[in-house]
Design a protein around this motif. Sequence first.
Motif, PDB file in Angstrom:
ATOM      1  N   GLY A  18      17.895 -24.417  16.625  1.00 22.31           N
ATOM      2  CA  GLY A  18      18.128 -22.834  16.484  1.00 22.31           C
ATOM      3  C   GLY A  18      17.115 -22.340  15.537  1.00 22.31           C
ATOM      4  N   ARG A  19      17.175 -20.790  15.492  1.00 25.55           N
ATOM      5  CA  ARG A  19      16.047 -20.098  14.849  1.00 25.55           C
ATOM      6  C   ARG A  19      16.855 -19.409  13.669  1.00 25.55           C
ATOM      7  N   LYS A  20      18.016 -19.515  13.255  1.00 24.50           N
ATOM      8  CA  LYS A  20      18.870 -19.023  12.144  1.00 24.50           C
ATOM      9  C   LYS A  20      18.312 -19.266  10.507  1.00 24.50           C
ATOM     10  N   LEU A  21      18.690 -18.630   9.888  1.00 24.14           N
ATOM     11  CA  LEU A  21      18.095 -18.966   8.345  1.00 24.14           C
ATOM     12  C   LEU A  21      18.438 -20.388   7.928  1.00 24.14           C
ATOM     13  N   GLU A  22      19.747 -20.769   8.358  1.00 26.19           N
ATOM     14  CA  GLU A  22      19.978 -22.296   8.094  1.00 26.19           C
ATOM     15  C   GLU A  22      19.067 -23.338   8.663  1.00 26.19           C
ATOM     16  N   ASP A  23      18.790 -23.184   9.882  1.00 22.56           N
ATOM     17  CA  ASP A  23      17.584 -23.974  10.716  1.00 22.56           C
ATOM     18  C   ASP A  23      16.251 -23.987   9.971  1.00 22.56           C
ATOM     19  N   LEU A  24      16.029 -22.579   9.679  1.00 25.77           N
ATOM     20  CA  LEU A  24      14.707 -22.520   8.974  1.00 25.77           C
ATOM     21  C   LEU A  24      14.668 -23.281   7.652  1.00 25.77           C
ATOM     22  N   CYS A  25      15.579 -23.013   6.944  1.00 27.61           N
ATOM     23  CA  CYS A  25      15.564 -23.895   5.588  1.00 27.61           C
ATOM     24  C   CYS A  25      15.480 -25.277   5.638  1.00 27.61           C
ATOM     25  N   VAL A  38      13.793 -26.018   2.591  1.00 28.81           N
ATOM     26  CA  VAL A  38      14.122 -24.896   1.473  1.00 28.81           C
ATOM     27  C   VAL A  38      15.596 -24.995   1.232  1.00 28.81           C
ATOM     28  N   ARG A  39      16.090 -24.930   0.017  1.00 25.34           N
ATOM     29  CA  ARG A  39      17.465 -24.798  -0.653  1.00 25.34           C
ATOM     30  C   ARG A  39      18.022 -23.569  -0.092  1.00 25.34           C
ATOM     31  N   LEU A  40      19.227 -23.846   0.262  1.00 27.92           N
ATOM     32  CA  LEU A  40      19.729 -22.742   0.722  1.00 27.92           C
ATOM     33  C   LEU A  40      21.406 -22.862   0.003  1.00 27.92           C
ATOM     34  N   ASP A  41      21.590 -21.803  -1.021  1.00 26.17           N
ATOM     35  CA  ASP A  41      22.581 -22.176  -1.875  1.00 26.17           C
ATOM     36  C   ASP A  41      24.089 -21.502  -1.600  1.00 26.17           C
ATOM     37  N   HIS A  80      25.002 -17.079   4.166  1.00 24.44           N
ATOM     38  CA  HIS A  80      25.859 -15.888   4.722  1.00 24.44           C
ATOM     39  C   HIS A  80      26.290 -15.211   3.445  1.00 24.44           C
ATOM     40  N   SER A  81      25.783 -15.431   2.222  1.00 22.34           N
ATOM     41  CA  SER A  81      26.051 -14.587   1.104  1.00 22.34           C
ATOM     42  C   SER A  81      24.720 -13.928   0.912  1.00 22.34           C
ATOM     43  N   ALA A  82      24.771 -12.410   0.817  1.00 23.38           N
ATOM     44  CA  ALA A  82      23.697 -11.764   0.889  1.00 23.38           C
ATOM     45  C   ALA A  82      22.518 -12.233  -0.108  1.00 23.38           C
ATOM     46  N   ASP A  83      23.148 -12.392  -1.480  1.00 25.04           N
ATOM     47  CA  ASP A  83      22.171 -12.908  -2.391  1.00 25.04           C
ATOM     48  C   ASP A  83      21.520 -14.438  -1.974  1.00 25.04           C
ATOM     49  N   ALA A  84      22.233 -15.264  -1.598  1.00 21.73           N
ATOM     50  CA  ALA A  84      21.497 -16.460  -1.205  1.00 21.73           C
ATOM     51  C   ALA A  84      20.675 -16.326  -0.132  1.00 21.73           C
ATOM     52  N   ASP A  85      21.051 -15.537   0.907  1.00 19.62           N
ATOM     53  CA  ASP A  85      20.229 -15.674   2.179  1.00 19.62           C
ATOM     54  C   ASP A  85      19.031 -14.710   1.723  1.00 19.62           C
ATOM     55  N   ILE A 118      17.221 -14.754  -1.235  1.00 20.38           N
ATOM     56  CA  ILE A 118      16.349 -15.418  -1.961  1.00 20.38           C
ATOM     57  C   ILE A 118      15.646 -16.738  -0.993  1.00 20.38           C
ATOM     58  N   ALA A 119      16.546 -17.128   0.032  1.00 22.02           N
ATOM     59  CA  ALA A 119      16.218 -18.182   0.842  1.00 22.02           C
ATOM     60  C   ALA A 119      15.165 -17.766   1.986  1.00 22.02           C
ATOM     61  N   ALA A 120      15.205 -16.438   2.236  1.00 19.08           N
ATOM     62  CA  ALA A 120      14.190 -15.991   3.419  1.00 19.08           C
ATOM     63  C   ALA A 120      12.912 -15.888   2.377  1.00 19.08           C
ATOM     64  N   CYS A 121      12.779 -15.517   1.262  1.00 20.94           N
ATOM     65  CA  CYS A 121      11.634 -15.596   0.138  1.00 20.94           C
ATOM     66  C   CYS A 121      11.086 -17.049   0.353  1.00 20.94           C
ATOM     67  N   ARG A 122      12.111 -18.183   0.100  1.00 23.38           N
ATOM     68  CA  ARG A 122      11.599 -19.386   0.127  1.00 23.38           C
ATOM     69  C   ARG A 122      10.946 -19.756   1.354  1.00 23.38           C
ATOM     70  N   VAL A 123      11.398 -19.572   2.321  1.00 24.97           N
ATOM     71  CA  VAL A 123      11.123 -19.700   3.772  1.00 24.97           C
ATOM     72  C   VAL A 123       9.591 -19.070   3.913  1.00 24.97           C
TER      73      VAL A 123
END
Length: 243
Positions: free
Chosen positions: A146-153, A158-161, A164-169, A171-176
């Motif tokens: 997959g290519r969803k954010l969880e997959d990229l993390c 990259v840590r995903l805290d 599917h909560s806007a704040d976690a997603d 910051i995770a996008a920035c980390r990726v």
Amino acid sequence: MSWYLGRLCGFDLETTGTDVEADRIVAACVVQCGGGAPVQTATWLADPGIEIPEDASKVHGITTERARAEGRPAAEVVEQLVAALAEVVLAGTPVVAMNAAFDLTILDREARRHGVQPLVDIVGTGLRVVDPRVLDKKIDRYRRGGRKLEDLCRTYKVRLDGAHSADADAIAACRVAWRIAQKESAIGGASLDFLHEKQIEWAREQAEGLAEYFRKTPGKEHQADGVRVEWPLIPHQRAGGEA
């Protein structure tokens, strides 16, 4: 200094669905991070003014009842969200958004729906976007999975805290994005202007490839016509069909 070593602005929405023309914002986050400065996070919970479908609630955990009880009026949220993004864009900070064309188009349509000046009308040609999804597909086109954010993390460690909560997603996008830029010198060393223009090209190529896949796959042919190639925003169609 390389763009990814400076300030980044993560942006993410949770919505009532996936139709950029009709669905609404339920939750949002704008987070500024990096550049040696403290993290600044702003979050919103909105009452979208329509029912939140059960399928959407299962993804982000926000029910219609909660949104009505705790959310702020949609017009107020949209106005504040546009203002927050406009401020960072005008300061020269890139907006990092996973699948940016979805989030930025939803925000654009919500602004027009509620009589708020759209972000593109405020910042003009100054918007610079970094989309981890587009970058990942460019540098690792044939990777399975997959290519969803969880997959990229997972791929970029990259840590995903809390997916599917806007704040976690956000910051995770920035980390990726940071990881990709660190790994790929052609991306990390590019100017923001150049990288933005290349992503327009890459996103179009990727969308055209997806549409071609649908056309050649039995049972999925009908999905080809719904693939949009515009990035980072699907232009608004005014009355009469003018863009």
